[in-house]
Design a protein around this motif. Structure first.
Motif, PDB file in Angstrom:
ATOM      1  N   LEU A   7       0.850  -1.069  -0.035  1.00 14.35           N
ATOM      2  CA  LEU A   7      -0.123   0.079  -0.032  1.00 14.35           C
ATOM      3  C   LEU A   7       0.850   1.374   0.007  1.00 14.35           C
ATOM      4  N   THR A   8       1.848   1.126   0.774  1.00 20.29           N
ATOM      5  CA  THR A   8       2.635   2.308   0.938  1.00 20.29           C
ATOM      6  C   THR A   8       3.638   2.320  -0.437  1.00 20.29           C
ATOM      7  N   LEU A   9       3.925   1.585  -1.152  1.00 19.22           N
ATOM      8  CA  LEU A   9       4.627   1.573  -2.353  1.00 19.22           C
ATOM      9  C   LEU A   9       3.718   2.260  -3.661  1.00 19.22           C
ATOM     10  N   GLY A  10       2.535   1.366  -3.474  1.00 19.95           N
ATOM     11  CA  GLY A  10       1.406   1.970  -4.382  1.00 19.95           C
ATOM     12  C   GLY A  10       1.296   3.611  -4.199  1.00 19.95           C
ATOM     13  N   ALA A  11       1.227   3.911  -2.879  1.00 18.52           N
ATOM     14  CA  ALA A  11       0.859   5.251  -2.697  1.00 18.52           C
ATOM     15  C   ALA A  11       1.781   6.179  -3.133  1.00 18.52           C
ATOM     16  N   ALA A  12       3.035   5.644  -2.861  1.00 12.18           N
ATOM     17  CA  ALA A  12       4.400   6.495  -3.323  1.00 12.18           C
ATOM     18  C   ALA A  12       4.482   6.676  -4.761  1.00 12.18           C
ATOM     19  N   ILE A  13       4.212   5.618  -5.403  1.00 14.33           N
ATOM     20  CA  ILE A  13       4.214   5.280  -7.119  1.00 14.33           C
ATOM     21  C   ILE A  13       2.819   6.663  -7.407  1.00 14.33           C
ATOM     22  N   ILE A  14       1.972   6.297  -7.026  1.00 13.62           N
ATOM     23  CA  ILE A  14       0.736   7.139  -7.413  1.00 13.62           C
ATOM     24  C   ILE A  14       1.249   8.732  -7.463  1.00 13.62           C
ATOM     25  N   LEU A  15       1.536   9.021  -6.169  1.00 15.06           N
ATOM     26  CA  LEU A  15       1.907  10.407  -5.752  1.00 15.06           C
ATOM     27  C   LEU A  15       3.154  10.894  -6.550  1.00 15.06           C
ATOM     28  N   SER A  16       4.194   9.934  -6.801  1.00 15.85           N
ATOM     29  CA  SER A  16       5.255  10.302  -7.600  1.00 15.85           C
ATOM     30  C   SER A  16       4.757  10.691  -9.037  1.00 15.85           C
ATOM     31  N   SER A  17       3.866   9.788  -9.685  1.00 18.06           N
ATOM     32  CA  SER A  17       3.306   9.905 -11.029  1.00 18.06           C
ATOM     33  C   SER A  17       2.711  11.257 -11.143  1.00 18.06           C
ATOM     34  N   LEU A  18       1.885  11.559 -10.181  1.00 16.66           N
ATOM     35  CA  LEU A  18       1.070  12.697 -10.081  1.00 16.66           C
ATOM     36  C   LEU A  18       1.683  13.945 -10.082  1.00 16.66           C
ATOM     37  N   THR A  19       2.770  13.961  -9.376  1.00 21.24           N
ATOM     38  CA  THR A  19       3.882  15.126  -9.352  1.00 21.24           C
ATOM     39  C   THR A  19       4.484  15.293 -10.631  1.00 21.24           C
ATOM     40  N   VAL A  20       4.975  14.119 -11.246  1.00 22.53           N
ATOM     41  CA  VAL A  20       5.593  14.361 -12.578  1.00 22.53           C
ATOM     42  C   VAL A  20       4.622  14.779 -13.574  1.00 22.53           C
ATOM     43  N   GLY A  22       1.999  16.750 -13.041  1.00 21.60           N
ATOM     44  CA  GLY A  22       1.636  18.082 -12.602  1.00 21.60           C
ATOM     45  C   GLY A  22       2.719  19.000 -13.099  1.00 21.60           C
ATOM     46  N   VAL A  23       3.931  18.634 -13.128  1.00 21.00           N
ATOM     47  CA  VAL A  23       5.164  19.470 -13.404  1.00 21.00           C
ATOM     48  C   VAL A  23       5.116  19.858 -14.922  1.00 21.00           C
ATOM     49  N   HIS A  24       4.935  18.460 -15.785  1.00 18.44           N
ATOM     50  CA  HIS A  24       4.999  18.485 -17.247  1.00 18.44           C
ATOM     51  C   HIS A  24       3.599  19.484 -17.574  1.00 18.44           C
ATOM     52  N   PHE A  25       2.363  19.471 -16.825  1.00 16.65           N
ATOM     53  CA  PHE A  25       1.289  20.067 -17.215  1.00 16.65           C
ATOM     54  C   PHE A  25       1.615  21.634 -17.067  1.00 16.65           C
ATOM     55  N   GLN A  26       2.110  21.923 -15.990  1.00 19.02           N
ATOM     56  CA  GLN A  26       2.566  23.364 -15.444  1.00 19.02           C
ATOM     57  C   GLN A  26       3.615  23.926 -16.586  1.00 19.02           C
ATOM     58  N   GLN A  27       4.557  23.106 -17.000  1.00 18.96           N
ATOM     59  CA  GLN A  27       5.480  23.568 -17.989  1.00 18.96           C
ATOM     60  C   GLN A  27       4.931  23.835 -19.432  1.00 18.96           C
ATOM     61  N   THR A  28       3.872  23.107 -19.907  1.00 18.74           N
ATOM     62  CA  THR A  28       3.124  23.324 -20.912  1.00 18.74           C
ATOM     63  C   THR A  28       2.427  24.491 -20.606  1.00 18.74           C
ATOM     64  N   GLN A  29       1.698  24.686 -19.606  1.00 15.94           N
ATOM     65  CA  GLN A  29       0.855  25.970 -19.625  1.00 15.94           C
ATOM     66  C   GLN A  29       1.761  27.467 -19.769  1.00 15.94           C
ATOM     67  N   GLU A  30       3.114  27.149 -18.915  1.00 16.16           N
ATOM     68  CA  GLU A  30       3.728  28.337 -18.969  1.00 16.16           C
ATOM     69  C   GLU A  30       4.271  28.505 -20.522  1.00 16.16           C
ATOM     70  N   ARG A  31       4.660  27.312 -21.141  1.00 16.92           N
ATOM     71  CA  ARG A  31       5.218  27.721 -22.660  1.00 16.92           C
ATOM     72  C   ARG A  31       4.090  28.215 -23.646  1.00 16.92           C
ATOM     73  N   GLU A  32       3.089  27.981 -23.263  1.00 13.23           N
ATOM     74  CA  GLU A  32       1.841  28.419 -23.880  1.00 13.23           C
ATOM     75  C   GLU A  32       1.430  30.051 -23.930  1.00 13.23           C
ATOM     76  N   ALA A  33       1.798  30.199 -22.412  1.00 12.30           N
ATOM     77  CA  ALA A  33       1.702  31.708 -21.989  1.00 12.30           C
ATOM     78  C   ALA A  33       2.709  32.444 -22.593  1.00 12.30           C
ATOM     79  N   MET A  34       4.028  31.940 -22.393  1.00  7.87           N
ATOM     80  CA  MET A  34       5.246  32.796 -23.016  1.00  7.87           C
ATOM     81  C   MET A  34       4.918  33.042 -24.614  1.00  7.87           C
ATOM     82  N   TYR A  35       4.251  32.080 -25.396  1.00  9.43           N
ATOM     83  CA  TYR A  35       4.089  32.086 -26.741  1.00  9.43           C
ATOM     84  C   TYR A  35       3.214  33.073 -27.129  1.00  9.43           C
TER      85      TYR A  35
END
Length: 82
Positions: A7-20, A22-35
């Motif tokens: 359960l701990t491993l699964g939660a860590a994997i899910i949290l890490s995946s969501l974090t990654v 989220g960061v990619h989504f944020q970078q995409t949004q920032e790139r679009e805003a700059m353009y």
């Protein structure tokens, strides 16, 4: 492996995946805003150039009108008593 560890491993994997994701989504949004900022800057630049061209043309029209009405001398000429 115990169920608690799984359960701990699964939660860590899910949290890490969501974090990654989220960061990619944020970078995409920032790139679009700059353009979009670049596009707005281009629009402002074009509008400013048009405005300057209009002001220049208006200045030329005024100059032609004034030259028809007034005597224009070269800047080196000095007028003195006749």
């Amino acid at each position: 492996m115990s169920s608690r560890a799984k359960l701990t491993l699964g939660a860590a994997i899910i949290l890490s995946s969501l974090t990654v994701w989220g960061v990619h989504f944020q970078q995409t949004q920032e790139r679009e805003a700059m353009y979009k900022g670049v596009l707005k800057d281009d629009e402002r630049r074009v509008a400013k150039m048009k405005q300057r061209q209009q002001e220049f043309e208006e200045s030329q029209r005024k100059r032609e009108l004034y030259e028809r009405v007034q005597t224009v001398r070269e800047s080196g000429e000095v007028s003195g008593p006749s």
